[in-house]
Every structure is written in C-alpha cells, then in structure tokens.
Design a protein around this motif. Structure first.
Motif, PDB file in Angstrom:
ATOM      1  N   UNK A  16      -4.418  -0.639 -43.877  1.00  0.00           N
ATOM      2  CA  UNK A  16      -5.863  -0.425 -43.840  1.00  0.00           C
ATOM      3  C   UNK A  16      -6.573  -1.645 -44.403  1.00  0.00           C
ATOM      4  N   UNK A  17      -7.641  -2.065 -43.738  1.00  0.00           N
ATOM      5  CA  UNK A  17      -8.377  -3.233 -44.213  1.00  0.00           C
ATOM      6  C   UNK A  17      -9.023  -2.966 -45.566  1.00  0.00           C
ATOM      7  N   UNK A  18      -9.376  -1.693 -45.801  1.00  0.00           N
ATOM      8  CA  UNK A  18      -9.912  -1.282 -47.087  1.00  0.00           C
ATOM      9  C   UNK A  18      -8.996  -0.192 -47.636  1.00  0.00           C
ATOM     10  N   UNK A  19      -8.002  -0.554 -48.446  1.00  0.00           N
ATOM     11  CA  UNK A  19      -7.049   0.432 -48.975  1.00  0.00           C
ATOM     12  C   UNK A  19      -7.744   1.616 -49.627  1.00  0.00           C
ATOM     13  N   UNK A  20      -7.216   2.799 -49.387  1.00  0.00           N
ATOM     14  CA  UNK A  20      -7.787   4.025 -49.932  1.00  0.00           C
ATOM     15  C   UNK A  20      -6.960   4.445 -51.140  1.00  0.00           C
ATOM     16  N   UNK A  21      -7.443   4.085 -52.326  1.00  0.00           N
ATOM     17  CA  UNK A  21      -6.759   4.429 -53.564  1.00  0.00           C
ATOM     18  C   UNK A  21      -5.280   4.022 -53.437  1.00  0.00           C
ATOM     19  N   UNK A  22      -4.345   4.969 -53.721  1.00  0.00           N
ATOM     20  CA  UNK A  22      -2.917   4.675 -53.589  1.00  0.00           C
ATOM     21  C   UNK A  22      -2.352   5.285 -52.309  1.00  0.00           C
ATOM     22  N   UNK A  23      -3.233   5.752 -51.456  1.00  0.00           N
ATOM     23  CA  UNK A  23      -2.808   6.457 -50.248  1.00  0.00           C
ATOM     24  C   UNK A  23      -2.394   5.476 -49.158  1.00  0.00           C
ATOM     25  N   UNK A  24      -1.174   5.615 -48.657  1.00  0.00           N
ATOM     26  CA  UNK A  24      -0.681   4.820 -47.539  1.00  0.00           C
ATOM     27  C   UNK A  24      -0.309   5.777 -46.418  1.00  0.00           C
TER      28      UNK A  24
END
Length: 261
Positions: free
Chosen positions: A167-175
């Motif tokens: 993701x171009x903008x990582x969401x917290x620690x969620x992959x």
C-alpha cells in the motif's frame, strides 16, 4: 426489481472495464485488445445508465449523463488518472457517483455493499473446490494454502487481483493478503481449527480494528476458513458491527471439514 437489475448490470460493466484497464496499466502500456474491451464496457455502462434514468423519468440527470458521454467520446473512453495507489478510469468513477445515488434513492444499498455480496457469492459457490482432493493433494492445512487457492478462484473474476499488495499509504500494522483495486477491496484470510484460535483471531481484529480504515480502500473482507464448525458467520459479522466498521467490512466463514468428507 427492474432498477436493481439495471444497476447490477451497470456495476458489472464498470467492473469489467476496470479489470481490463488495470490488468495492463501498472507500468505497461495498455494493449489494443484490452483498451477496446475497456472502452466497450464504459460505453455500454453509459448507455445502460441513460436507459435507466430515462425509464425513471429523470430528464435533468439524463442530460448530465448524456453530456458526460459526449465528453468521454471526445477525450477517450479509457481516459485515466493516477490515484493514491493505482490509476483509475475517470469516466467509470463519474458513473459510479450516479449509480450510487440511484442505488441509495431506491433503497438498494451502496455499490460497495453489492460488490462485497458478489465476492461472497463467488466464494460460497467455490468452497467445494478448496477441498477437492482430485485437484489438490490434500485439504488446506494452513492459511497460506487457503490464501493461494482462493486467489486462484478470484483471479478468474477479477484480473487485477494482487497478492500481498504494497500500500502506498501503510495502514497501521495491517498488511492485507489480497487486494482488488478495481473494486477497492482488501481481503484478509484466517485459518481456524479450534475455539481458542477463533478467540485469538477475534482479539486480533478487535486490537487492530482502527488500522483497517483507509479512504483508498472501501471494502474489507475477512475470509475465515474453519477445519470444523467453530464460530458462526453471524458472530463474526456481529463482532465487526460492534467495532463500528460499517457495512462495507464483512466476514465469510468457509467450513472445510464437511466439504472434505
């Protein structure tokens, strides 16, 4: 019922257009064949929307859509722009606004919700294949096997599906495990063999729930694979509702034991 069917058909056209556009748009020039198919589905979506709004006697809306079609034919039906994570079809996004508005007006829910239902319907029909020992050496033994088999199924319907997307903008620690950019949907797979594991997974979802929010991805689907009946799907749905995620975040439970017997 006619409105619902018409909207469903338009959504399908937009999805097919995005599938063909996105299948070659990541660093590669769009092939003539894919551009032709994407253009066909965009124009078909325009025409079906015009027929629908005329049927609903919405002259102002008809004129606006007709004007957009004229501009689309002038600028190119596959005109695109770069979004935060991937390119998108300009006219498909504009048409979605009209479709979403009509869907809400007629109490049919958001386009996002119908897309989620489509994915869940595909998985329910294909659950037997996950455990078919004529295709695989054995039933799934771990999460990665469920992940790989389900992606093989979904790839037949969504050509732009990505595995372990960055993701171009990582969401917290969620992959996320899978992503379908054309319908802005993330998928997370869970493998459960006992009530203890179900509780652990539920706790993980509750702990990281705020991390699943992102304006770039509308839908998030948890695919829960059970080796035996552990926790009913309604319980997972209730858990997500308690988290306040909204109706575009959902769960589906696939039971492997009964299908493997």
């Amino acid at each position: 019922m006619q409105v619902k069917a018409a909207i469903s058909s338009i959504e399908k056209c937009l999805r097919e257009a995005s599938n063909h556009f996105l299948s070659d748009s990541y660093g590669e020039p769009l092939t003539d064949d894919d551009e032709a198919v994407a253009s066909y589905y965009i124009e078909r979506a325009f025409i079906e929307l015009l027929v629908l709004v005329e049927h609903l006697n919405l002259p102002s809306t008809y004129r606006r859509v007709e004007s957009l079609l004229e501009q689309a034919l002038k600028d190119g039906l596959t005109k695109s722009k770069m979004g935060s994570d991937e390119p998108y079809l300009v006219w498909a996004e504009k048409l979605r606004m009209f479709v979403d508005g009509l869907s809400e007006l007629h109490g049919l829910g958001e386009t996002d919700a119908s897309e989620m239902r489509d994915i869940k319907s595909i998985l329910r029909r294909a659950v037997y294949m996950l455990c078919d020992t004529t295709l695989f050496a054995d039933v799934p033994k771990k999460e990665s096997e469920v992940h790989a088999r389900i992606e093989g199924i979904l790839k037949c319907h969504y050509q732009d599906l990505k595995s372990k997307p960055a993701l171009s903008k990582p969401i917290k620690k969620f992959e996320p495990d899978s992503a379908i950019p054309s319908i802005k949907t993330l998928i997370e797979y869970k493998f459960i063999t006992s009530k203890a594991e179900a509780k652990r997974v539920a706790d993980e979802i509750l702990a990281d729930v705020s991390g699943y929010r992102s304006p770039d991805w509308r839908n998030l689907l948890f695919v829960i694979y059970e080796t035996e009946r552990v926790m009913h799907e309604d319980e997972w749905t209730a858990l997500l509702q308690e988290c306040g995620l909204g109706r575009n975040y959902d769960a589906i439970v696939l039971s492997g034991s009964a299908k493997a017997a």
